[in-house]
Design an enzyme around this catalytic site. Structure first.
Site, mmCIF file in Angstrom:
data_model
loop_
_atom_site.group_PDB
_atom_site.id
_atom_site.type_symbol
_atom_site.label_atom_id
_atom_site.label_comp_id
_atom_site.label_asym_id
_atom_site.label_seq_id
_atom_site.Cartn_x
_atom_site.Cartn_y
_atom_site.Cartn_z
ATOM 1 C CB SER A 178 -36.967 -33.717 -50.247
ATOM 2 O OG SER A 178 -36.441 -32.620 -49.909
ATOM 3 C CE1 TYR A 223 -42.524 -32.631 -49.643
ATOM 4 C CE2 TYR A 223 -40.759 -31.601 -48.761
ATOM 5 C CZ TYR A 223 -41.284 -32.334 -49.644
ATOM 6 O OH TYR A 223 -40.366 -32.439 -50.952
ATOM 7 C CE LYS A 269 -41.420 -35.886 -51.182
ATOM 8 N NZ LYS A 269 -42.086 -36.336 -52.350
HETATM 9 P P1 NAD Z 1 -45.210 -29.692 -58.100
HETATM 10 O O1 NAD Z 1 -46.439 -29.473 -57.201
HETATM 11 O O2 NAD Z 1 -44.963 -28.831 -59.562
HETATM 12 O O3 NAD Z 1 -45.666 -31.320 -58.935
HETATM 13 C C1 NAD Z 1 -46.346 -32.352 -57.987
HETATM 14 C C2 NAD Z 1 -47.504 -32.903 -58.906
HETATM 15 O O4 NAD Z 1 -48.193 -33.717 -58.282
HETATM 16 C C3 NAD Z 1 -48.378 -31.911 -59.356
HETATM 17 O O5 NAD Z 1 -48.659 -31.594 -60.735
HETATM 18 C C4 NAD Z 1 -49.649 -32.208 -58.471
HETATM 19 O O6 NAD Z 1 -50.928 -31.717 -59.123
HETATM 20 C C5 NAD Z 1 -49.500 -33.793 -58.385
HETATM 21 N N1 NAD Z 1 -50.061 -34.382 -57.434
HETATM 22 C C6 NAD Z 1 -50.123 -34.186 -55.757
HETATM 23 N N2 NAD Z 1 -50.769 -34.665 -55.368
HETATM 24 C C7 NAD Z 1 -51.242 -35.902 -56.114
HETATM 25 C C8 NAD Z 1 -52.279 -37.034 -56.018
HETATM 26 N N3 NAD Z 1 -52.642 -37.572 -54.884
HETATM 27 N N4 NAD Z 1 -52.473 -37.724 -57.290
HETATM 28 C C9 NAD Z 1 -52.048 -37.543 -58.573
HETATM 29 N N5 NAD Z 1 -51.416 -36.463 -58.475
HETATM 30 C C10 NAD Z 1 -50.865 -35.254 -57.599
HETATM 31 O O7 NAD Z 1 -43.797 -30.131 -57.269
HETATM 32 P P2 NAD Z 1 -42.295 -30.322 -57.905
HETATM 33 O O8 NAD Z 1 -41.545 -29.308 -57.420
HETATM 34 O O9 NAD Z 1 -42.429 -30.653 -59.450
HETATM 35 O O10 NAD Z 1 -42.053 -31.537 -56.893
HETATM 36 C C11 NAD Z 1 -42.161 -33.041 -57.585
HETATM 37 C C12 NAD Z 1 -41.819 -33.767 -56.452
HETATM 38 O O11 NAD Z 1 -40.301 -33.356 -56.050
HETATM 39 C C13 NAD Z 1 -42.883 -33.833 -55.327
HETATM 40 O O12 NAD Z 1 -42.866 -35.074 -54.706
HETATM 41 C C14 NAD Z 1 -41.861 -32.847 -54.169
HETATM 42 O O13 NAD Z 1 -42.008 -33.311 -52.992
HETATM 43 C C15 NAD Z 1 -40.298 -33.229 -54.643
HETATM 44 N N6 NAD Z 1 -39.560 -32.470 -54.201
HETATM 45 C C16 NAD Z 1 -39.542 -31.190 -54.753
HETATM 46 C C17 NAD Z 1 -38.572 -30.085 -54.435
HETATM 47 C C18 NAD Z 1 -38.720 -29.023 -54.873
HETATM 48 O O14 NAD Z 1 -37.949 -27.915 -54.110
HETATM 49 N N7 NAD Z 1 -39.146 -28.400 -55.952
HETATM 50 C C19 NAD Z 1 -37.371 -30.522 -53.761
HETATM 51 C C20 NAD Z 1 -37.377 -31.805 -53.263
HETATM 52 C C21 NAD Z 1 -38.438 -32.768 -53.566
HETATM 53 N N1 UFG Z 2 -35.316 -17.308 -48.809
HETATM 54 C C1 UFG Z 2 -35.477 -15.898 -48.523
HETATM 55 N N2 UFG Z 2 -36.447 -15.189 -49.157
HETATM 56 C C2 UFG Z 2 -37.421 -16.075 -49.752
HETATM 57 C C3 UFG Z 2 -37.515 -17.344 -49.776
HETATM 58 C C4 UFG Z 2 -36.372 -18.034 -49.367
HETATM 59 O O1 UFG Z 2 -34.668 -15.266 -48.129
HETATM 60 O O2 UFG Z 2 -38.512 -15.194 -49.949
HETATM 61 C C5 UFG Z 2 -34.331 -17.950 -48.422
HETATM 62 C C6 UFG Z 2 -34.475 -19.070 -47.315
HETATM 63 O O3 UFG Z 2 -34.600 -18.492 -45.923
HETATM 64 C C7 UFG Z 2 -33.413 -19.987 -47.625
HETATM 65 C C8 UFG Z 2 -32.974 -20.025 -48.937
HETATM 66 O O4 UFG Z 2 -33.472 -18.786 -49.439
HETATM 67 O O5 UFG Z 2 -32.212 -19.636 -46.940
HETATM 68 C C9 UFG Z 2 -33.623 -21.138 -49.771
HETATM 69 O O6 UFG Z 2 -35.110 -21.086 -49.508
HETATM 70 P P1 UFG Z 2 -36.039 -21.949 -50.339
HETATM 71 O O7 UFG Z 2 -37.487 -21.651 -49.706
HETATM 72 O O8 UFG Z 2 -36.070 -21.736 -51.781
HETATM 73 O O9 UFG Z 2 -35.451 -23.473 -50.136
HETATM 74 P P2 UFG Z 2 -35.228 -24.485 -48.839
HETATM 75 O O10 UFG Z 2 -33.782 -24.786 -48.809
HETATM 76 O O11 UFG Z 2 -35.741 -23.718 -47.555
HETATM 77 O O12 UFG Z 2 -36.347 -25.654 -49.202
HETATM 78 C C10 UFG Z 2 -36.086 -26.292 -50.261
HETATM 79 C C11 UFG Z 2 -37.690 -26.984 -50.803
HETATM 80 C C12 UFG Z 2 -37.939 -27.989 -49.614
HETATM 81 C C13 UFG Z 2 -36.961 -28.865 -49.636
HETATM 82 C C14 UFG Z 2 -35.673 -28.202 -49.247
HETATM 83 C C15 UFG Z 2 -34.562 -29.452 -49.561
HETATM 84 O O13 UFG Z 2 -38.638 -26.121 -50.684
HETATM 85 O O14 UFG Z 2 -39.365 -28.575 -49.933
HETATM 86 O O15 UFG Z 2 -35.275 -27.295 -50.451
HETATM 87 O O16 UFG Z 2 -34.239 -30.098 -50.624
HETATM 88 F F1 UFG Z 2 -37.113 -30.183 -48.592
#
Ligand code: NAD
Ligand code: UFG
Length: 343
Positions: free
Chosen positions: A128, A152, A156
Site C-alpha cells: 500500500s 495496518y 504491510k
Molecule cells: P477486502 O477486504 O475486500 O479483501 C480482502 C480479503 O481477504 C477479504 O475477502 C477477506 O475476507 C480476506 N481475508 C482477510 N483475512 C484473511 C485470512 N486470514 N485468511 C483468508 N482470507 C482472509 O479488501 P481489498 O480492498 O480488496 O484489499 C485487498 C488487499 O489490498 C488487502 O491486503 C489490502 O490491505 C490491500 N490494499 C487495499 C487498499 C484499498 O484501499 N482497498 C489500498 C492498498 C492496499
Molecule cells: N474523506 C472525507 N470524507 C470521508 C472519507 C474520506 O473527506 O467520509 C477524505 C479523507 O480525509 C482523505 C480522502 O477523502 O482526504 C481519501 O480518504 P480515503 O479514506 O478514501 O483514503 P486514504 O487516502 O485515507 O486511505 C486509503 C486506504 C488506506 C491506504 C491509503 C493509501 O484506505 O488503506 O489509501 O493507499 F493505506
C-alpha cells in the site's frame, strides 16, 4: 498459469480474478470470508463464463492452506500466488493491533512456508502507498525509505521486509510488491464492486451510499489544507486498471527472479471536491456535504510516480476519475445493499 488468489472474493481480488480469467489463466481462490461474500465469485463466473474454484480457508490455519496446494498437485500444481488476503481498516488497526499483526503478518508467513515447501515461489503481494508514511515528499517513488505511521501500514511494511529477506536468502523466489494508491470504481457491468461492511471509511464508498440514500451527507474531512481547493489530494485508481496491473505483474515476475517494487497509481492528485463533483456528474444531481475538521492521521496530499510500472511492466492507468465514479455508481445503484439479498 494456475494462479492461487488469496482474498479473491474481496473487492480488488474479485476484479483481479476476472482479469486473470480473461487473460487465459486458471484461478483458484482462498478466502475466509471475514470481509467478503462468495456471491462475488458467482458473478465473476457469470461474467466470464469460466470456472473458478473456491476454498473457504483461513491463512492462519497452515495445514488447511497446505491442503489447498495439495489438492492441485496431481494436476500440475499451482504456479503463482497473488496475495490479497488481509485486514485493511487503518482505524481498526489502531485499536486492535494484535489482531492485525497476527492476521496479516502471521497469515503471510504461513502462506510463504507452504509455498516454499511446495516449491511455488512466484508471489505478487498487495502492499500500500501507506508504507511511504508521513515523511516523504510527493510524488512517491519506490526507492524512498519507507516508514508507515499506523499498525495496518506497519503490517504491510513488515511483510515487505519479510519478502525482501526471503528473496535475498533464496534466489529462486520471484516476488512483486505492489504499492496501491486509492482504488475505486467497479467492473463496468455493475455486477461486481466494493461492498464495505458497516459505515464506509473511504471516500468513494461513502459518497456512493449518500447518493443511494443510505447516508445523509458526506463529511469532508478538512477544508483548510494547503491545496488548490483546501481539501486533501489523493491518487485514485480504477479497480480495473489496478487488476490489470496484477496480471501484468504476475506475468512479468513469473519470468524474472528477484524482489521488485512497483507503485500502482495514476500519478494524478485529485481533491475531495474533485471526486465529489465527478460523482455528482455520474449521478446527475448535487449531493449533500458539510466541511468538517481534518481526520486524524490524514496527509494533505500524495500521489504516485508510476513510471517504473510503465517501464518494467508496460502498465499504466487508462481510466479517468469520471469513469471511476460512473462505474462505482452503476454498481451501487444496481446493488444498493451490495451483495446482500434485497430486503
Ligand atoms: P477486502 O477486504 O475486500 O479483501 C480482502 C480479503 O481477504 C477479504 O475477502 C477477506 O475476507 C480476506 N481475508 C482477510 N483475512 C484473511 C485470512 N486470514 N485468511 C483468508 N482470507 C482472509 O479488501 P481489498 O480492498 O480488496 O484489499 C485487498 C488487499 O489490498 C488487502 O491486503 C489490502 O490491505 C490491500 N490494499 C487495499 C487498499 C484499498 O484501499 N482497498 C489500498 C492498498 C492496499
Ligand atoms: N474523506 C472525507 N470524507 C470521508 C472519507 C474520506 O473527506 O467520509 C477524505 C479523507 O480525509 C482523505 C480522502 O477523502 O482526504 C481519501 O480518504 P480515503 O479514506 O478514501 O483514503 P486514504 O487516502 O485515507 O486511505 C486509503 C486506504 C488506506 C491506504 C491509503 C493509501 O484506505 O488503506 O489509501 O493507499 F493505506
Amino acid at each position: 498459469m494456475r494462479v492461487l488468489v488469496t482474498g479473491g472474493t474481496g473487492y480488488i481480488g474479485s476484479h483481479t480474478v476476472l482479469c486473470l480469467l480473461e487473460a487465459g489463466h486458471q484461478v483458484v481462490v482462498l478466502d475466509n470470508l471475514v470481509n467478503s461474500s462468495q456471491e462475488s465469485l458467482v458473478r465473476v463466473r457469470e461474467l466470464t463464463g469460466k470456472p473458478v474454484s473456491f476454498h473457504h480457508v483461513d491463512l492462519l490455519d497452515e495445514p488447511a492452506v497446505d491442503g489447498v496446494f495439495g489438492a492441485y498437485e496431481a494436476d500440475g500444481g499451482i504456479d503463482a500466488v497473488i496475495h490479497f488476503a488481509g485486514l485493511k481498516a487503518v482505524g481498526e488497526s489502531v485499536h486492535q493491533p494484535l489482531r492485525y499483526y497476527h492476521n496479516n503478518v502471521t497469515g503471510t508467513i504461513n502462506l510463504l512456508r507452504v509455498m516454499d515447501a511446495r516449491g511455488v515461489r512466484t508471489l505478487v503481494f498487495s502492499s500500500s502507498a501507506t508504507v511511504y508514511g508521513d515523511r516523504n515528499p510527493t510524488p512517491y517513488i519506490e526507492k524512498m525509505d519507507i516508514g508507515a505511521n499506523n499498525p495496518y501500514g506497519r503490517t504491510k511494511e513488515q511483510i515487505e521486509d519479510i519478502l525482501s529477506d526471503v528473496g535475498a536468502a533464496d534466489s529462486r523466489w520471484h516476488i512483486a510488491l505492489l504499492r496501491y494508491f486509492n482504488p475505486v470504481g467497479a467492473h463496468p457491468s455493475g455486477r461486481i464492486g466494493e461492498d464495505p461492511m458497516g459505515i464506509p471509511n473511504n471516500l468513494v464508498p461513502f459518497i456512493a451510499q449518500v447518493a443511494v440514500g443510505r447516508r445523509e451527507k458526506l463529511m469532508v474531512f478538512g477544508g483548510d489544507y494547503d491545496t488548490p481547493d483546501g481539501t486533501a489530494l489523493r491518487d485514485y485508481i480504477h479497480v480495473m486498471d489496478l487488476s490489470e496491473g496484477h496480471v501484468a505483474a504476475v506475468d512479468h515476475v513469473a519470468k524474472r527472479e528477484g524482489v521488485f517494487r512497483w507503485n500502482l497509481g495514476s500519478g494524478i492528485g485529485s481533491s475531495v471536491f474533485d471526486v465529489l463533483h465527478a460523482f455528482e456528474r455520474a449521478v446527475g444531481h448535487p449531493l449533500p456535504y458539510e466541511v468538517a475538521a481534518r481526520r486524524a492521521g490524514d496527509l494533505p496530499a500524495f500521489w504516485a510516480d508510476p513510471s517504473s510500472a510503465l517501464a518494467d511492466l508496460g502498465w499504466s492507468t487508462t481510466k479517468t476519475l469520471d469513469e471511476m465514479c460512473e462505474d462505482h455508481w452503476r454498481w451501487q445503484k444496481n446493488n444498493p445493499a451490495g451483495y446482500a439479498p434485497a430486503e
